[in-house]
Motif scaffolding. Structure first.
Motif, PDB file in Angstrom:
ATOM      1  N   SER A 188       0.799  -1.220   0.000  1.00  9.91           N
ATOM      2  CA  SER A 188       0.000   0.000   0.000  1.00  9.91           C
ATOM      3  C   SER A 188       0.838   1.279   0.000  1.00  9.91           C
ATOM      4  O   SER A 188       2.005   1.279   0.362  1.00  9.91           O
ATOM      5  CB  SER A 188      -0.927   0.001   1.220  1.00  9.91           C
ATOM      6  OG  SER A 188      -0.164  -0.045   2.407  1.00  9.91           O
ATOM      7  N   ASN A 189       0.210   2.352  -0.417  1.00 11.18           N
ATOM      8  CA  ASN A 189       0.791   3.698  -0.406  1.00 11.18           C
ATOM      9  C   ASN A 189       2.071   3.823  -1.229  1.00 11.18           C
ATOM     10  O   ASN A 189       2.956   4.593  -0.891  1.00 11.18           O
ATOM     11  CB  ASN A 189       1.053   4.155   1.031  1.00 11.18           C
ATOM     12  CG  ASN A 189      -0.210   4.210   1.846  1.00 11.18           C
ATOM     13  OD1 ASN A 189      -1.279   4.507   1.328  1.00 11.18           O
ATOM     14  ND2 ASN A 189      -0.111   3.910   3.125  1.00 11.18           N
ATOM     15  N   ASP A 246       0.737  -5.979   4.056  1.00  6.08           N
ATOM     16  CA  ASP A 246      -0.709  -5.884   4.247  1.00  6.08           C
ATOM     17  C   ASP A 246      -1.258  -7.213   4.750  1.00  6.08           C
ATOM     18  O   ASP A 246      -0.717  -8.280   4.455  1.00  6.08           O
ATOM     19  CB  ASP A 246      -1.394  -5.543   2.923  1.00  6.08           C
ATOM     20  CG  ASP A 246      -0.900  -4.227   2.348  1.00  6.08           C
ATOM     21  OD1 ASP A 246      -0.557  -3.320   3.134  1.00  6.08           O
ATOM     22  OD2 ASP A 246      -0.841  -4.116   1.115  1.00  6.08           O
ATOM     23  N   LYS A 275       4.526   1.896  -1.444  1.00  7.04           N
ATOM     24  CA  LYS A 275       5.698   1.299  -0.808  1.00  7.04           C
ATOM     25  C   LYS A 275       5.901  -0.108  -1.323  1.00  7.04           C
ATOM     26  O   LYS A 275       5.057  -0.670  -2.003  1.00  7.04           O
ATOM     27  CB  LYS A 275       5.530   1.307   0.706  1.00  7.04           C
ATOM     28  CG  LYS A 275       5.472   2.708   1.276  1.00  7.04           C
ATOM     29  CD  LYS A 275       5.340   2.685   2.766  1.00  7.04           C
ATOM     30  CE  LYS A 275       5.284   4.120   3.295  1.00  7.04           C
ATOM     31  NZ  LYS A 275       5.155   4.159   4.733  1.00  7.04           N
TER      32      LYS A 275
END
Length: 114
Positions: free
Chosen positions: A58-59, A80, A61
């Motif tokens: 996520s984000n 995650d 990364k």
């Protein structure tokens, strides 16, 4: 407790002198040596094999292997929920990377928490 007091002394030494020396016990030293050997083995693999050990999370990364032209590294972080960490395939000859790295983190965890 004692560990928190030791942590405070360590932080104080780093703030005052900019460095500190830490003595490892024989198990910690052996774990470190295994991790260094496994890391050297991993980074000696062909680029296409190392690249298989990368996963976007996520984000924007990522976890696992990265090559940024002048340096290459292996990013270890929480993934995650339900995600699999991209450890190198255990089937690769002589590859003990996952076990060696997780063992070092286990040893670090025993001395780094208050």
């Amino acid at each position: 407790g004692t560990r928190c007091a030791a942590s405070a002394i360590l932080v104080g030494a780093i703030k005052k002198h900019g460095l500190a020396f830490i003595e490892a016990d024989s198990a910690q030293h052996a774990a470190w040596e295994r991790a260094v050997a496994a890391s050297l083995s991993f980074f000696a693999m062909p680029e296409e094999e190392k690249a298989k050990s990368r996963r976007n999370v996520s984000n924007g990364k990522f976890v696992g292997y990265a090559n940024q032209t002048k340096r290459e590294f292996f990013q270890v972080r929480t993934v995650d929920k339900g995600g699999a960490f991209p450890w190198p395939a255990k089937s690769l000859e002589g590859n003990e990377f996952r076990e060696a790295i997780t063992d070092v983190y286990r040893h670090l965890g025993t001395v780094a928490r208050c």
